[in-house]
Design a protein around this motif. Structure first.
Motif, PDB file in Angstrom:
ATOM      1  N   SER A 227       0.824  -1.211   0.000  1.00 14.54           N
ATOM      2  CA  SER A 227       0.000   0.000   0.000  1.00 14.54           C
ATOM      3  C   SER A 227       0.852   1.252   0.000  1.00 14.54           C
ATOM      4  O   SER A 227       0.519   2.242  -0.667  1.00 14.54           O
ATOM      5  N   MET A 228       1.950   1.241   0.751  1.00 15.48           N
ATOM      6  CA  MET A 228       2.827   2.410   0.775  1.00 15.48           C
ATOM      7  C   MET A 228       3.406   2.692  -0.607  1.00 15.48           C
ATOM      8  O   MET A 228       3.470   3.832  -1.054  1.00 15.48           O
ATOM      9  N   VAL A 229       3.818   1.634  -1.292  1.00 14.88           N
ATOM     10  CA  VAL A 229       4.401   1.800  -2.627  1.00 14.88           C
ATOM     11  C   VAL A 229       3.333   2.181  -3.643  1.00 14.88           C
ATOM     12  O   VAL A 229       3.526   3.086  -4.460  1.00 14.88           O
ATOM     13  N   THR A 230       2.194   1.502  -3.587  1.00 12.96           N
ATOM     14  CA  THR A 230       1.216   1.584  -4.667  1.00 12.96           C
ATOM     15  C   THR A 230       0.165   2.657  -4.473  1.00 12.96           C
ATOM     16  O   THR A 230      -0.263   3.303  -5.437  1.00 12.96           O
ATOM     17  N   PHE A 231      -0.273   2.865  -3.232  1.00 14.91           N
ATOM     18  CA  PHE A 231      -1.397   3.759  -2.988  1.00 14.91           C
ATOM     19  C   PHE A 231      -1.046   5.000  -2.174  1.00 14.91           C
ATOM     20  O   PHE A 231      -1.942   5.759  -1.794  1.00 14.91           O
ATOM     21  N   SER A 232       0.236   5.209  -1.889  1.00 16.44           N
ATOM     22  CA  SER A 232       0.634   6.352  -1.054  1.00 16.44           C
ATOM     23  C   SER A 232       1.741   7.156  -1.733  1.00 16.44           C
ATOM     24  O   SER A 232       2.901   7.135  -1.303  1.00 16.44           O
ATOM     25  N   PRO A 233       1.396   7.886  -2.793  1.00 13.30           N
ATOM     26  CA  PRO A 233       2.433   8.622  -3.521  1.00 13.30           C
ATOM     27  C   PRO A 233       3.057   9.762  -2.729  1.00 13.30           C
ATOM     28  O   PRO A 233       4.086  10.304  -3.146  1.00 13.30           O
ATOM     29  N   GLU A 234       2.446  10.108  -1.572  1.00 14.05           N
ATOM     30  CA  GLU A 234       3.068  11.132  -0.733  1.00 14.05           C
ATOM     31  C   GLU A 234       4.360  10.618  -0.106  1.00 14.05           C
ATOM     32  O   GLU A 234       5.208  11.409   0.337  1.00 14.05           O
ATOM     33  N   LEU A 235       4.535   9.299  -0.045  1.00 18.33           N
ATOM     34  CA  LEU A 235       5.793   8.697   0.382  1.00 18.33           C
ATOM     35  C   LEU A 235       6.677   8.467  -0.831  1.00 18.33           C
ATOM     36  O   LEU A 235       6.195   8.058  -1.889  1.00 18.33           O
ATOM     37  N   THR A 236       7.962   8.716  -0.694  1.00 19.04           N
ATOM     38  CA  THR A 236       8.866   8.358  -1.785  1.00 19.04           C
ATOM     39  C   THR A 236       9.039   6.838  -1.821  1.00 19.04           C
ATOM     40  O   THR A 236       8.752   6.137  -0.839  1.00 19.04           O
ATOM     41  N   TYR A 237       9.517   6.336  -2.952  1.00 21.41           N
ATOM     42  CA  TYR A 237       9.782   4.899  -3.047  1.00 21.41           C
ATOM     43  C   TYR A 237      10.768   4.461  -1.970  1.00 21.41           C
ATOM     44  O   TYR A 237      10.629   3.387  -1.382  1.00 21.41           O
ATOM     45  N   HIS A 238      11.773   5.285  -1.707  1.00 25.25           N
ATOM     46  CA  HIS A 238      12.784   4.893  -0.716  1.00 25.25           C
ATOM     47  C   HIS A 238      12.186   4.836   0.677  1.00 25.25           C
ATOM     48  O   HIS A 238      12.488   3.922   1.457  1.00 25.25           O
ATOM     49  N   GLN A 239      11.341   5.791   0.998  1.00 20.99           N
ATOM     50  CA  GLN A 239      10.669   5.763   2.303  1.00 20.99           C
ATOM     51  C   GLN A 239       9.785   4.530   2.436  1.00 20.99           C
ATOM     52  O   GLN A 239       9.782   3.853   3.474  1.00 20.99           O
ATOM     53  N   ALA A 240       9.022   4.231   1.379  1.00 21.31           N
ATOM     54  CA  ALA A 240       8.129   3.066   1.407  1.00 21.31           C
ATOM     55  C   ALA A 240       8.926   1.774   1.528  1.00 21.31           C
ATOM     56  O   ALA A 240       8.539   0.855   2.261  1.00 21.31           O
ATOM     57  N   MET A 241      10.042   1.687   0.817  1.00 19.09           N
ATOM     58  CA  MET A 241      10.871   0.486   0.878  1.00 19.09           C
ATOM     59  C   MET A 241      11.450   0.293   2.279  1.00 19.09           C
ATOM     60  O   MET A 241      11.397  -0.811   2.842  1.00 19.09           O
ATOM     61  N   THR A 242      12.000   1.363   2.850  1.00 23.14           N
ATOM     62  CA  THR A 242      12.678   1.253   4.144  1.00 23.14           C
ATOM     63  C   THR A 242      11.714   0.798   5.235  1.00 23.14           C
ATOM     64  O   THR A 242      11.982  -0.170   5.957  1.00 23.14           O
ATOM     65  N   ARG A 243      10.599   1.491   5.350  1.00 21.96           N
ATOM     66  CA  ARG A 243       9.646   1.119   6.402  1.00 21.96           C
ATOM     67  C   ARG A 243       8.949  -0.198   6.059  1.00 21.96           C
ATOM     68  O   ARG A 243       8.729  -1.044   6.937  1.00 21.96           O
ATOM     69  N   GLY A 244       8.593  -0.389   4.791  1.00 22.03           N
ATOM     70  CA  GLY A 244       7.867  -1.595   4.402  1.00 22.03           C
ATOM     71  C   GLY A 244       8.650  -2.869   4.627  1.00 22.03           C
ATOM     72  O   GLY A 244       8.114  -3.868   5.103  1.00 22.03           O
ATOM     73  N   ARG A 245       9.926  -2.835   4.301  1.00 26.66           N
ATOM     74  CA  ARG A 245      10.757  -4.031   4.515  1.00 26.66           C
ATOM     75  C   ARG A 245      10.859  -4.360   6.002  1.00 26.66           C
ATOM     76  O   ARG A 245      10.766  -5.534   6.403  1.00 26.66           O
ATOM     77  N   ALA A 246      11.071  -3.343   6.824  1.00 31.91           N
ATOM     78  CA  ALA A 246      11.169  -3.582   8.267  1.00 31.91           C
ATOM     79  C   ALA A 246       9.853  -4.118   8.816  1.00 31.91           C
ATOM     80  O   ALA A 246       9.836  -5.038   9.654  1.00 31.91           O
ATOM     81  N   GLN A 247       8.753  -3.584   8.337  1.00 30.45           N
ATOM     82  CA  GLN A 247       7.433  -4.005   8.794  1.00 30.45           C
ATOM     83  C   GLN A 247       7.155  -5.458   8.406  1.00 30.45           C
ATOM     84  O   GLN A 247       6.657  -6.252   9.220  1.00 30.45           O
ATOM     85  N   ASP A 248       7.484  -5.818   7.169  1.00 29.37           N
ATOM     86  CA  ASP A 248       7.305  -7.205   6.724  1.00 29.37           C
ATOM     87  C   ASP A 248       8.101  -8.168   7.596  1.00 29.37           C
ATOM     88  O   ASP A 248       7.611  -9.216   8.029  1.00 29.37           O
ATOM     89  N   ARG A 249       9.350  -7.784   7.836  1.00 29.93           N
ATOM     90  CA  ARG A 249      10.221  -8.646   8.630  1.00 29.93           C
ATOM     91  C   ARG A 249       9.694  -8.774  10.058  1.00 29.93           C
ATOM     92  O   ARG A 249       9.717  -9.855  10.663  1.00 29.93           O
ATOM     93  N   ALA A 250       9.192  -7.660  10.588  1.00 32.76           N
ATOM     94  CA  ALA A 250       8.672  -7.676  11.960  1.00 32.76           C
ATOM     95  C   ALA A 250       7.487  -8.634  12.085  1.00 32.76           C
ATOM     96  O   ALA A 250       7.438  -9.459  13.013  1.00 32.76           O
ATOM     97  N   ILE A 251       6.539  -8.557  11.164  1.00 26.77           N
ATOM     98  CA  ILE A 251       5.352  -9.421  11.244  1.00 26.77           C
ATOM     99  C   ILE A 251       5.739 -10.882  11.095  1.00 26.77           C
ATOM    100  O   ILE A 251       5.264 -11.752  11.851  1.00 26.77           O
TER     101      ILE A 251
END
Length: 474
Positions: free
Chosen positions: A413-437
């Protein structure tokens, strides 16, 4: 060449009239600039594509934002079909639907590449302010003088003569795709100072097609991107306006026995699909013929830099950052390039050299991020979508997005539906979040029976700890 100020009298040359070049030409012309757009291929509105080369695209919020800037978003949506999630087709099990987001209003949009390209070209011609040339490959480019030569093929099939078109410009934009002539010229001129990598994926792709049913209806659910994950290979299918589906097989070139190099004869093809994708043998009666007739295409990632030189040349889109198609963001990233450039033009910058410097500085990190995310998603789609932990993770994420949308977004969702986030921001938080879950699920610290707020706090705490490069306290 002297530094050029950014004004309406500058002559702009755009090389490449694909999606990125066409949107850029349209937007610059709308801003009042003098634009010439040159494409090496014939006009796709006058010539149909070869079979097996019409890959569908997934238009999402980043691309739509860029199209909206040029007044083209609603026209694009009118020739698109919304896909609200993935339909996962597992072997010997019933398919299941996995929404992209907990928000039922979010969707990615299946759209024909040539259809969208034609829409942009029609808008350019209707504006009447762009000089358009087709069937004219670039055969010479001088960055010092900002001049280019193009070989023009005669539109008369009886004439074999070729003429040379010479164009003198003030600035040149290279939007000429992954095999960019402009990028190669930058590389030749800058030598060791130009960093370039082209990493081929071990897999290639082959396109197939599911025709409409006998009554003209869709043969599969129409509001989904269909995935058949099979570990080392996979198939996806996207719906079309004519009720057909564009189907793409991704498979290793060389791996034995399931590789394009080893599956060629009719018995081999039939055996492979009977073993891996029996459903598709029923859906595509001429599957063997399509497989043998349609070409196998390569997949690769281009990273390079610097994207600009001499204060008057800039590459963008696939010429600067071609990526594999597994996040559905190649076109969206290229369109976002145009949007970012347009926003910078409104920021008070007065010289092209400064504009190009700031654009490259702003976008390079994001281009690298979406390239890496696309490779991540390749492995997720072909392997992990059928994994029980992944499915539990998606179930938790969907519920969080449905009921705690202000506090939680998945990486997708961060990458695809949240253009207010840069790709790098979405990648950094998204990867950590995936790993955490995934870690919390495997450690049995997170489960579906917990209160939703407890799940959210656990995930947020573990994610933040990973982002801080610390492991959370047990």
């Amino acid at each position: 060449m002297s530094v050029m100020s950014l004004n309406k009298n500058d002559k702009i040359l755009i090389i490449g009239a694909g999606l990125c070049g066409s949107l850029l030409a349209l937007r610059l012309a709308q801003r009042g600039h003098q634009v010439t757009l040159v494409e090496k291929r014939p006009d796709l509105r006058r010539q149909s594509l070869d079979a097996g080369r019409s890959i569908n695209l997934a238009l999402s919020d980043r691309g739509l934002n860029a199209l909206k800037m040029a007044g083209m978003d609603q026209k694009a949506l009118a020739i698109s079909l919304p896909m609200h999630g993935r339909m996962i087709h597992q072997l010997q099990r019933d398919p299941f639907f996995s929404p992209y987001s907990g928000n039922p209003n979010t969707a990615i949009n299946s759209i024909s590449r040539p259809g969208l390209n034609a829409l942009l070209l029609d808008a350019i011609e209707a504006l009447g302010k762009v000089n358009l040339y087709f069937d004219a490959p670039c055969i010479g480019l001088d960055l010092e003088t900002c001049a280019a030569q193009f070989e023009q093929n005669s539109s008369d099939p009886e004439q074999q003569d070729k003429s040379v078109l010479e164009i003198q410009a003030n600035v040149i934009f290279g939007c000429d795709g992954a095999g960019s002539v402009v990028r190669k010229t930058l590389q030749e001129q800058n030598g060791a100072d130009f960093k370039f990598s082209l990493d081929w994926l071990s897999h290639g792709y082959k396109e197939l097609s599911i025709a409409p049913g006998a009554d003209g209806s869709f043969q599969l659910r129409a509001d989904a991107l269909h995935i058949w994950p099979r570990g080392q290979d996979m198939i996806i299918a996207l719906p079309n306006l004519d009720h057909s589906f564009t189907v793409t097989l991704f498979m290793s070139h060389t791996e034995y026995p399931h590789g394009f190099d080893h599956i060629e004869s009719a018995p081999q093809i039939r055996h492979y699909f009977e073993e891996k994708y029996p459903e598709l043998l029923q859906l595509i009666p001429d599957l063997i013929e399509q497989y043998q007739e349609n070409p196998t295409g390569p997949l690769g990632t281009v990273k390079c830099g610097p994207w600009n030189a001499k204060g008057n040349v800039l590459i963008l889109g696939d010429a600067a950052h071609a990526i594999v198609p597994f996040y559905g963001q190649g076109m969206n990233a290229s369109f976002e390039d145009v949007l970012v450039l347009d926003q910078l033009m409104d920021s008070g910058i007065t010289e092209w050299s400064a504009l190009f410097d700031q654009f490259a500085q702003k976008r390079k990190k994001d281009a690298d991020a979406i390239a890496d995310l696309a490779l991540d998603n390749f492995h997720e789609m072909k392997e992990h979508t059928a994994d029980p932990i992944f499915q539990r993770k998606r179930g938790i994420e969907v519920r969080l997005e449905q009921e705690r949308s202000e506090q939680y977004q998945s990486k997708y969702s961060m990458v695809t539906f949240s253009p207010e986030l840069t790709y790098h921001q979405a990648m950094t938080r998204g990867r950590a979040q995936d790993r955490a879950i995934e870690q919390l699920l495997r450690q049995n610290k997170l489960n579906e029976s917990q209160e939703l707020d407890e799940q959210l706090l656990l995930i947020q705490g573990h994610t933040n700890a990973l982002l801080e490069q610390k492991e959370p306290n047990d």
